[in-house]
Scaffold this motif. Structure first.
Motif, PDB file in Angstrom:
ATOM      1  N   UNK A   9       0.833  -1.203   0.000  1.00 18.36           N
ATOM      2  CA  UNK A   9       0.000   0.000   0.000  1.00 18.36           C
ATOM      3  C   UNK A   9       0.869   1.255   0.000  1.00 18.36           C
ATOM      4  N   UNK A  10       0.335   2.376  -0.486  1.00 12.25           N
ATOM      5  CA  UNK A  10       1.096   3.626  -0.485  1.00 12.25           C
ATOM      6  C   UNK A  10       1.356   4.126   0.940  1.00 12.25           C
ATOM      7  N   UNK A  11       2.492   4.752   1.142  1.00 11.82           N
ATOM      8  CA  UNK A  11       2.829   5.370   2.418  1.00 11.82           C
ATOM      9  C   UNK A  11       2.403   6.838   2.396  1.00 11.82           C
ATOM     10  N   UNK A  12       1.933   7.307   3.539  1.00 12.44           N
ATOM     11  CA  UNK A  12       1.539   8.703   3.684  1.00 12.44           C
ATOM     12  C   UNK A  12       2.205   9.276   4.912  1.00 12.44           C
ATOM     13  N   UNK A  13       2.924  10.374   4.729  1.00 17.42           N
ATOM     14  CA  UNK A  13       3.561  11.059   5.851  1.00 17.42           C
ATOM     15  C   UNK A  13       2.590  12.108   6.363  1.00 17.42           C
ATOM     16  N   UNK A  14       2.058  11.871   7.551  1.00 21.23           N
ATOM     17  CA  UNK A  14       1.034  12.762   8.080  1.00 21.23           C
ATOM     18  C   UNK A  14       1.171  12.855   9.588  1.00 21.23           C
ATOM     19  N   UNK A  15       1.060  14.051  10.119  1.00 19.57           N
ATOM     20  CA  UNK A  15       1.102  14.251  11.561  1.00 19.57           C
ATOM     21  C   UNK A  15      -0.315  14.422  12.095  1.00 19.57           C
ATOM     22  N   UNK A  16      -0.513  13.975  13.320  1.00 19.57           N
ATOM     23  CA  UNK A  16      -1.810  14.143  13.942  1.00 19.57           C
ATOM     24  C   UNK A  16      -2.805  13.061  13.563  1.00 19.57           C
ATOM     25  N   UNK A  17      -4.032  13.243  14.019  1.00 16.79           N
ATOM     26  CA  UNK A  17      -5.112  12.289  13.783  1.00 16.79           C
ATOM     27  C   UNK A  17      -5.640  12.448  12.358  1.00 16.79           C
ATOM     28  N   UNK A  18      -5.661  11.371  11.587  1.00 15.20           N
ATOM     29  CA  UNK A  18      -6.139  11.488  10.208  1.00 15.20           C
ATOM     30  C   UNK A  18      -7.617  11.837  10.090  1.00 15.20           C
ATOM     31  N   UNK A  44      -6.155   9.066  -4.116  1.00 17.39           N
ATOM     32  CA  UNK A  44      -5.919   7.626  -4.262  1.00 17.39           C
ATOM     33  C   UNK A  44      -7.165   6.901  -4.776  1.00 17.39           C
ATOM     34  N   UNK A  45      -8.329   7.293  -4.280  1.00 22.70           N
ATOM     35  CA  UNK A  45      -9.563   6.634  -4.707  1.00 22.70           C
ATOM     36  C   UNK A  45      -9.943   6.997  -6.138  1.00 22.70           C
ATOM     37  N   UNK A  46      -9.392   8.090  -6.647  1.00 24.96           N
ATOM     38  CA  UNK A  46      -9.689   8.484  -8.029  1.00 24.96           C
ATOM     39  C   UNK A  46      -8.806   7.761  -9.039  1.00 24.96           C
ATOM     40  N   UNK A  47      -7.757   7.101  -8.548  1.00 26.05           N
ATOM     41  CA  UNK A  47      -6.832   6.425  -9.461  1.00 26.05           C
ATOM     42  C   UNK A  47      -7.377   5.078  -9.912  1.00 26.05           C
ATOM     43  N   UNK A  48      -7.159   4.713 -11.176  1.00 24.23           N
ATOM     44  CA  UNK A  48      -7.461   3.336 -11.589  1.00 24.23           C
ATOM     45  C   UNK A  48      -6.609   2.358 -10.793  1.00 24.23           C
ATOM     46  N   UNK A  49      -7.053   1.132 -10.678  1.00 19.53           N
ATOM     47  CA  UNK A  49      -6.371   0.150  -9.829  1.00 19.53           C
ATOM     48  C   UNK A  49      -4.910  -0.015 -10.234  1.00 19.53           C
ATOM     49  N   UNK A  50      -4.647  -0.089 -11.511  1.00 23.38           N
ATOM     50  CA  UNK A  50      -3.265  -0.313 -11.963  1.00 23.38           C
ATOM     51  C   UNK A  50      -2.364   0.854 -11.586  1.00 23.38           C
ATOM     52  N   UNK A  51      -2.880   2.068 -11.664  1.00 24.28           N
ATOM     53  CA  UNK A  51      -2.081   3.231 -11.263  1.00 24.28           C
ATOM     54  C   UNK A  51      -1.885   3.258  -9.752  1.00 24.28           C
ATOM     55  N   UNK A  52      -2.948   2.983  -9.021  1.00 15.89           N
ATOM     56  CA  UNK A  52      -2.872   2.944  -7.554  1.00 15.89           C
ATOM     57  C   UNK A  52      -1.817   1.935  -7.089  1.00 15.89           C
ATOM     58  N   UNK A  53      -1.756   0.795  -7.735  1.00 14.73           N
ATOM     59  CA  UNK A  53      -0.805  -0.238  -7.339  1.00 14.73           C
ATOM     60  C   UNK A  53       0.644   0.165  -7.610  1.00 14.73           C
ATOM     61  N   UNK A  54       0.859   1.180  -8.424  1.00 17.98           N
ATOM     62  CA  UNK A  54       2.224   1.628  -8.729  1.00 17.98           C
ATOM     63  C   UNK A  54       2.693   2.736  -7.791  1.00 17.98           C
ATOM     64  N   UNK A  55       1.820   3.218  -6.928  1.00 20.73           N
ATOM     65  CA  UNK A  55       2.169   4.332  -6.042  1.00 20.73           C
ATOM     66  C   UNK A  55       2.903   3.805  -4.816  1.00 20.73           C
ATOM     67  N   UNK A  56       4.108   4.332  -4.600  1.00 22.28           N
ATOM     68  CA  UNK A  56       4.885   3.964  -3.407  1.00 22.28           C
ATOM     69  C   UNK A  56       4.531   4.865  -2.236  1.00 22.28           C
ATOM     70  N   UNK A  57       4.404   6.171  -2.491  1.00 22.04           N
ATOM     71  CA  UNK A  57       4.066   7.095  -1.416  1.00 22.04           C
ATOM     72  C   UNK A  57       3.276   8.271  -1.972  1.00 22.04           C
ATOM     73  N   UNK A  58       2.584   8.948  -1.063  1.00 21.03           N
ATOM     74  CA  UNK A  58       1.808  10.133  -1.421  1.00 21.03           C
ATOM     75  C   UNK A  58       2.064  11.194  -0.375  1.00 21.03           C
ATOM     76  N   UNK A  59       2.191  12.426  -0.823  1.00 21.07           N
ATOM     77  CA  UNK A  59       2.463  13.540   0.078  1.00 21.07           C
ATOM     78  C   UNK A  59       1.513  14.683  -0.254  1.00 21.07           C
ATOM     79  N   UNK A  60       0.932  15.288   0.776  1.00 23.59           N
ATOM     80  CA  UNK A  60      -0.007  16.394   0.584  1.00 23.59           C
ATOM     81  C   UNK A  60       0.506  17.605   1.340  1.00 23.59           C
ATOM     82  N   UNK A  61       0.593  18.721   0.640  1.00 22.41           N
ATOM     83  CA  UNK A  61       1.093  19.950   1.257  1.00 22.41           C
ATOM     84  C   UNK A  61      -0.016  20.631   2.060  1.00 22.41           C
ATOM     85  N   UNK A  62       0.373  21.678   2.789  1.00 21.94           N
ATOM     86  CA  UNK A  62      -0.624  22.437   3.542  1.00 21.94           C
ATOM     87  C   UNK A  62      -1.591  23.155   2.612  1.00 21.94           C
TER      88      UNK A  62
END
Length: 257
Positions: A158-167, A180-198
């Motif tokens: 599964x993809x890793x997410x760097x996040x502080x605090x309660x999700x 992540x939910x908008x990605x097709x399955x094949x694309x989602x399976x290729x994701x190693x990590x995801x990062x979201x800015x402020x």
């Protein structure tokens, strides 16, 4: 009394006598009579059957089966539902079962199905992990609603997410899940990590190739995915940066450029 009067009086007596002796005839045929009897008896029978299902052991629960579990132990769920034993199937509601299962956060939804005469089947749908959050050096699996499923030491895909605090109720976590939910399955399976800015813009890092994808906001997800897949098919080098935040004008940046 004159003769005509005596004859008239005799005829009237005979007529009255015939009227008294004659019996009224019923106009009801056999089918109409049966219908009237049925209309009287049927409601009584129905009431009796309903009462029997509620107040007698006719449909009392003797067995509760649990299906659909993966991480949860069926025995623990059965233990939580044991207060239903002996209750008529017709008296069990989903609201009551939900209260009994409130201590199992891994249960996302459930359905109950009565299997007369004595079995209640509870179908469980467990929460499914979609991302890995690192907490104090340990990996925890979370579902899209921000519910912690379990801690794991095993390698996960599964993809890793760097996040502080309660999700939960966290806008950055919500944005990551939407992407992540908008990605097709094949694309989602290729994701190693995801990062979201402020500012709620998203970057993805793909497995093996270490390609960074500047995804941007959550809009135009399908178009962004089509552009990304098209660029990947061209044989991009490892560690390049692919910017699809403006999918109509994508940019590929190579290292040391």
């Amino acid at each position: 009394m004159k003769k005509p009067e005596r004859e008239l009086l005799a005829k009237e007596r005979k007529r009255i006598g015939r009227t008294k002796r004659s019996k009224p005839k019923s106009n009801l045929g056999p089918f109409a009579l049966f219908a009237r009897i049925f209309m009287v008896v049927a409601p009584l029978v129905l009431v009796g059957l309903v009462a029997a299902t509620f107040f007698t052991p006719l449909l009392a629960i003797e067995k509760i089966t649990i299906s659909g579990t993966q991480r949860l132990e069926p025995k623990k769920i059965s233990k939580a539902l044991e207060s239903l034993d002996g209750r008529p199937l017709t008296t069990i509601s989903e609201v009551e079962v939900a209260e009994l299962l409130a201590d199992f956060p891994l249960i996302e939804t459930f359905a109950i199905q009565a299997e007369p005469p004595h079995t209640l089947n509870v179908k469980i749908r467990e929460r499914q992990p979609i991302v890995v959050l690192v907490r104090s050096g340990k990996n925890y699996l979370y579902d899209a609603a921000g519910v912690q499923i379990e801690q794991t030491d095993a390698a996960v895909k599964l993809p890793y997410l760097n996040l502080k605090g309660n999700p939960k109720d966290n806008p950055q976590f919500k944005t990551a899940m939407e992407v992540l939910l908008s990605l097709p399955v094949k694309t989602y399976q290729r994701v190693y990590s995801i990062e979201v800015s402020e500012q709620l813009t998203t970057n993805l890092v793909l497995k093996k190739s270490n390609i960074t994808v500047i995804w941007g906001d959550t809009k135009q997800a399908l178009l962004k995915n089509e552009v990304l897949m098209t660029l990947l098919k061209t044989g991009l080098r490892e560690s390049v940066v692919v910017d699809v935040s403006s999918p109509n004008a994508p940019v590929v940046t190579y290292p040391n450029y």
